[in-house]
Scaffold this motif. Sequence first.
Motif, PDB file in Angstrom:
ATOM      1  N   ILE A   1       0.850  -1.208   0.000  1.00 37.31           N
ATOM      2  CA  ILE A   1       0.000   0.000   0.000  1.00 37.31           C
ATOM      3  C   ILE A   1       0.883   1.256   0.000  1.00 37.31           C
ATOM      4  O   ILE A   1       0.656   2.201  -0.772  1.00 37.31           O
ATOM      5  N   TYR A   2       1.925   1.280   0.840  1.00 40.89           N
ATOM      6  CA  TYR A   2       2.805   2.453   0.969  1.00 40.89           C
ATOM      7  C   TYR A   2       3.508   2.741  -0.362  1.00 40.89           C
ATOM      8  O   TYR A   2       3.529   3.890  -0.836  1.00 40.89           O
ATOM      9  N   GLU A   3       4.061   1.701  -0.968  1.00 38.50           N
ATOM     10  CA  GLU A   3       4.806   1.901  -2.226  1.00 38.50           C
ATOM     11  C   GLU A   3       3.861   2.235  -3.382  1.00 38.50           C
ATOM     12  O   GLU A   3       4.219   3.026  -4.265  1.00 38.50           O
ATOM     13  N   THR A   4       2.669   1.648  -3.372  1.00 40.95           N
ATOM     14  CA  THR A   4       1.705   1.979  -4.435  1.00 40.95           C
ATOM     15  C   THR A   4       1.262   3.438  -4.298  1.00 40.95           C
ATOM     16  O   THR A   4       1.080   4.137  -5.309  1.00 40.95           O
ATOM     17  N   ALA A   5       1.106   3.918  -3.058  1.00 41.22           N
ATOM     18  CA  ALA A   5       0.764   5.340  -2.857  1.00 41.22           C
ATOM     19  C   ALA A   5       1.871   6.227  -3.419  1.00 41.22           C
ATOM     20  O   ALA A   5       1.591   7.234  -4.101  1.00 41.22           O
ATOM     21  N   ASP A   6       3.138   5.862  -3.168  1.00 41.35           N
ATOM     22  CA  ASP A   6       4.268   6.621  -3.755  1.00 41.35           C
ATOM     23  C   ASP A   6       4.203   6.599  -5.289  1.00 41.35           C
ATOM     24  O   ASP A   6       4.448   7.607  -5.951  1.00 41.35           O
ATOM     25  N   LEU A   7       3.867   5.407  -5.829  1.00 41.79           N
ATOM     26  CA  LEU A   7       3.799   5.260  -7.294  1.00 41.79           C
ATOM     27  C   LEU A   7       2.670   6.114  -7.879  1.00 41.79           C
ATOM     28  O   LEU A   7       2.871   6.828  -8.878  1.00 41.79           O
ATOM     29  N   TRP A   8       1.496   6.044  -7.258  1.00 37.40           N
ATOM     30  CA  TRP A   8       0.365   6.849  -7.752  1.00 37.40           C
ATOM     31  C   TRP A   8       0.697   8.334  -7.652  1.00 37.40           C
ATOM     32  O   TRP A   8       0.409   9.104  -8.565  1.00 37.40           O
ATOM     33  N   PHE A   9       1.300   8.725  -6.503  1.00 38.70           N
ATOM     34  CA  PHE A   9       1.629  10.137  -6.295  1.00 38.70           C
ATOM     35  C   PHE A   9       2.580  10.629  -7.396  1.00 38.70           C
ATOM     36  O   PHE A   9       2.335  11.668  -8.029  1.00 38.70           O
ATOM     37  N   HIS A  10       3.644   9.864  -7.647  1.00 36.42           N
ATOM     38  CA  HIS A  10       4.607  10.312  -8.668  1.00 36.42           C
ATOM     39  C   HIS A  10       4.021  10.221 -10.075  1.00 36.42           C
ATOM     40  O   HIS A  10       4.404  10.989 -10.958  1.00 36.42           O
ATOM     41  N   SER A  11       3.073   9.310 -10.305  1.00 38.44           N
ATOM     42  CA  SER A  11       2.350   9.282 -11.588  1.00 38.44           C
ATOM     43  C   SER A  11       1.546  10.569 -11.754  1.00 38.44           C
ATOM     44  O   SER A  11       1.477  11.147 -12.850  1.00 38.44           O
ATOM     45  N   MET A  12       0.957  11.027 -10.649  1.00 42.50           N
ATOM     46  CA  MET A  12       0.171  12.268 -10.725  1.00 42.50           C
ATOM     47  C   MET A  12       1.066  13.480 -10.962  1.00 42.50           C
ATOM     48  O   MET A  12       0.678  14.415 -11.675  1.00 42.50           O
ATOM     49  N   VAL A  13       2.282  13.462 -10.383  1.00 41.08           N
ATOM     50  CA  VAL A  13       3.233  14.554 -10.653  1.00 41.08           C
ATOM     51  C   VAL A  13       3.592  14.551 -12.150  1.00 41.08           C
ATOM     52  O   VAL A  13       3.626  15.601 -12.805  1.00 41.08           O
ATOM     53  N   MET A  14       3.840  13.340 -12.694  1.00 42.66           N
ATOM     54  CA  MET A  14       4.163  13.231 -14.130  1.00 42.66           C
ATOM     55  C   MET A  14       2.998  13.753 -14.984  1.00 42.66           C
ATOM     56  O   MET A  14       3.195  14.516 -15.932  1.00 42.66           O
ATOM     57  N   LEU A  15       1.759  13.344 -14.634  1.00 44.16           N
ATOM     58  CA  LEU A  15       0.586  13.805 -15.388  1.00 44.16           C
ATOM     59  C   LEU A  15       0.481  15.327 -15.331  1.00 44.16           C
ATOM     60  O   LEU A  15       0.257  15.979 -16.366  1.00 44.16           O
ATOM     61  N   ALA A  16       0.641  15.891 -14.125  1.00 48.39           N
ATOM     62  CA  ALA A  16       0.533  17.347 -13.971  1.00 48.39           C
ATOM     63  C   ALA A  16       1.605  18.056 -14.805  1.00 48.39           C
ATOM     64  O   ALA A  16       1.332  19.066 -15.462  1.00 48.39           O
ATOM     65  N   HIS A  17       2.810  17.497 -14.786  1.00 48.84           N
ATOM     66  CA  HIS A  17       3.898  18.092 -15.591  1.00 48.84           C
ATOM     67  C   HIS A  17       3.527  18.092 -17.078  1.00 48.84           C
ATOM     68  O   HIS A  17       3.907  19.001 -17.824  1.00 48.84           O
ATOM     69  N   CYS A  18       2.778  17.072 -17.501  1.00 49.56           N
ATOM     70  CA  CYS A  18       2.348  16.960 -18.906  1.00 49.56           C
ATOM     71  C   CYS A  18       0.988  17.636 -19.135  1.00 49.56           C
ATOM     72  O   CYS A  18       0.336  17.406 -20.168  1.00 49.56           O
ATOM     73  N   ASN A  19       0.561  18.465 -18.152  1.00 53.02           N
ATOM     74  CA  ASN A  19      -0.727  19.167 -18.225  1.00 53.02           C
ATOM     75  C   ASN A  19      -1.917  18.219 -18.361  1.00 53.02           C
ATOM     76  O   ASN A  19      -2.873  18.485 -19.087  1.00 53.02           O
TER      77      ASN A  19
END
Length: 108
Positions: free
Chosen positions: A62-80
């Motif tokens: 759960i902890y690592e998946t939360a990190d993965l989802w969070f960084h996926s969202m940072v990537m998405l935001a960076h790509c608008n």
Amino acid sequence: MTQQTTLDALAGVLEARKNSTPDDSYVASLYHKGLDVILKKLGEEATETVIAAKNGQADAIIYETADLWFHSMVMLAHCNLGPDDVLKELERRFDLSGLEEKASRNQS
Ligand SMILES: N=c1c2ncn([C@@H]3O[C@H](COP(=O)(O)OP(=O)(O)OP(=O)(O)O)[C@@H](O)[C@H]3O)c2ncn1[C@@H]1O[C@H](COP(=O)(O)O)[C@@H](O)[C@H]1O
């Protein structure tokens, strides 16, 4: 807070961090370092999630998946882009599979 509201609220914070200085914010520091660093971090989090799943410890998965989802969202935001774009795609696939299921039931 519902799960989708949490994703929306976090997406709002990630968008706002585009106006923050790197010293004040982890997310702003990632934007400042650029896409390659964001993608490297995303790859590391994916690897950590795989290792956690192989070890079979629920808390770590759960902890690592939360990190993965969070960084996926940072990537998405960076790509608008944002979570709504991904959720729409998942909903489209879900609707399609529902239709296919109905069609195959009608044929039999
Ligand atoms: N959800 C998160 C979140 N999840 C993980 N992280 C950070 O992601 C990094 C994870 O990296 P690692 O697992 O490799 O751990 P680490 O070894 O400590 O990190 P590094 O030294 O390798 O960077 C850590 O620095 C965590 O603090 C997060 N940082 C921020 N958020 C959210 O984003 C919002 C904005 O954050 P700031 O921009 O920092 O204000 C916050 O309010 C939170 O809601």
